[in-house]
Scaffold this active site. Sequence first.
Site, PDB file in Angstrom:
ATOM      1  N   CYS A 289       0.754  -1.207  -0.133  1.00 13.59           N
ATOM      2  CA  CYS A 289      -0.091  -0.057   0.097  1.00 13.59           C
ATOM      3  C   CYS A 289       0.650   1.331   0.058  1.00 13.59           C
ATOM      4  CB  CYS A 289      -1.001   0.072   1.096  1.00 13.59           C
ATOM      5  SG  CYS A 289      -0.362   0.201   2.905  1.00 13.59           S
ATOM      6  N   PRO A 312       3.451  -2.389   3.645  1.00 11.19           N
ATOM      7  CA  PRO A 312       2.957  -1.123   3.625  1.00 11.19           C
ATOM      8  C   PRO A 312       4.125  -0.036   3.283  1.00 11.19           C
ATOM      9  CG  PRO A 312       2.106  -2.257   4.961  1.00 11.19           C
ATOM     10  CD  PRO A 312       3.077  -3.165   4.761  1.00 11.19           C
ATOM     11  N   HIS A 313       3.962   1.036   2.638  1.00  7.44           N
ATOM     12  CA  HIS A 313       4.951   1.807   2.349  1.00  7.44           C
ATOM     13  C   HIS A 313       4.331   3.420   2.320  1.00  7.44           C
ATOM     14  CE1 HIS A 313       8.782   2.242   0.270  1.00  7.44           C
ATOM     15  NE2 HIS A 313       9.009   0.977   0.391  1.00  7.44           N
ATOM     16  N   ASP A 314       5.029   4.372   1.984  1.00 10.51           N
ATOM     17  CA  ASP A 314       5.237   5.734   1.836  1.00 10.51           C
ATOM     18  C   ASP A 314       3.896   6.408   2.720  1.00 10.51           C
ATOM     19  OD1 ASP A 314       7.040   6.887  -0.412  1.00 10.51           O
ATOM     20  OD2 ASP A 314       6.839   4.870  -0.480  1.00 10.51           O
ATOM     21  N   SER A 316       1.585   5.884   4.762  1.00  9.97           N
ATOM     22  CA  SER A 316       0.495   5.074   5.337  1.00  9.97           C
ATOM     23  C   SER A 316       0.386   5.256   6.809  1.00  9.97           C
ATOM     24  CB  SER A 316       0.545   3.485   4.756  1.00  9.97           C
ATOM     25  OG  SER A 316       0.414   3.742   3.373  1.00  9.97           O
TER      26      SER A 316
END
Length: 530
Positions: A289, A312-314, A316
């Site tokens: 994500c 999960p990334h950047d 979130s």
Amino acid sequence: MHSHPPLTGLLLACLLAAGSPAWALAPPTKADSQAAPANQPGHTQGLKETGNYTVSTIAEQTLHLDPPKLPDLSGYTAEAVAKMIDRSKPGKAVLQRMVQQQPLKEFTGGSNRLAEWVKRQKQMPQAIFIEGGYVNLAELAGKLGKSLEQVEPGVYVARLPIVVSQGATLEIDGKVKELRLSQDRGAFLVNDGKLFVRDSKVTAWNEAKGEPAWFKSPNEFRPFLVSWGGAEAYLVNSTFTSFGYNASKAYGISISQYSPGMDTQMKRPRPKGWVLGSTFVDNWYGFYCYEADDLVVRGNTYRDNVIYGIDPHDRSRRLIIAENTVYGTKKKHGIIVSREVDDSFIFRNKTYDNHLSGIVLDRNSVNNLVAYNEVYRNHSDGITLYESGDNLIYANQVLGNRRHGIRIRNSVNIRLYENLAAGNQLLGVYGHIKDLSDTDRDIDLDPFDTKVSLIVVGGKLAGNGSGPLSVASPLSLELYKVAMLGPTKSSGISFSGVLGEKQEEILDLLVRQQRAVLIDPVESQAELHK
């Protein structure tokens, strides 16, 4: 196929190897970046100085922490998802060209990417667009010719991309035994409205070979699923196999805001979604994500995925990653959150037999709780924190990993409470600093400070190959009530690094006097008297 041995068996083996307690230890590390000096309130003992660090006691009550409050998961169920589906307004499926379509610009905006679909479709590329309201995929059988064909009862092959438009809903439910997205023809699934996949199977499919599009190389096209900003995706009790490759927003199963250029133009809210009770196999990323809030990833199995299981990334926030089983990741980590993934909960997961670490917090991901996880037999560390301060690591079982049990780099205010780190090949807990200036890291995008500070309270460090605990150049280190069991060396338990220089004083306070101890630099004392 990976076996999943009972964790209790592995735990028992680790503790038996550890033998009887050598002594019960009390270490915790000050969680803030500037430790309280020894002559401030709360210090109960005179300083002992050796080298560049002082050892002093602090009031035990300052280290008290109630068990953390976990999110209530009771509302995140298949039944709750079923109630969300609005079937009152029927929609339709139409064939349209892919170019000039907002949800597809990420994939058609450049000639290189568009060429992929020209080659596979052998025409100006088209897609199936779900529009206007609710559509059940099974009801489309026979209406779109070879573009979406039922090849046996309940089994469908999509030979064009499927796009759920704004305002539309697509449901893939138990009437669809399997939806096969044709790799040969360049099919994929994009959601810009509402997507529900329930009690079904969606497979990236190699038609020529009559099998899933098993991973072969990073840049080979494979079908993928992406749910955009403003959209909602609910994946429940389903299986997703062989999705994704190394191309932007085509990583596998993604819930993602539009890329920055598109986002400023479209101004869509952040994407929403739940992933519940499903199985993900052989995907480039099992879950990805980007700039997504309040997603729930609960009770899934991520098996033998390629780069990451859960990623999960950047930017979130407020994610719930709970009760998942993640194993056999081939290239990197089981679970990783990276680049300002904040205020999130990672708990009651099992993550094991992954190529690198079991759980990673990376690149300034702060204010997260990692609790009650079982992290074992990973081929690097168990739990790893890179440049991510202000996190609580609570009551995890970290067993039999090939490197360190818990490793903390360039991160301050890390609280380790009630963890068991046993039978890891190197250290039970390892804190250190590292200068990353000469790496390929973008320092503006991912800044760092070469500082580390820890609090270690409660729990057990047992039978780890290089010793229980080492912290290099800490800003501060607080220790209390940690049981250190079963040294693997005949010389008994010994500390290394800063702790080794102070071992006699530390053990006197922690073991004999059962006090809480603060170890911090002499320089911090000198600052007080300027």
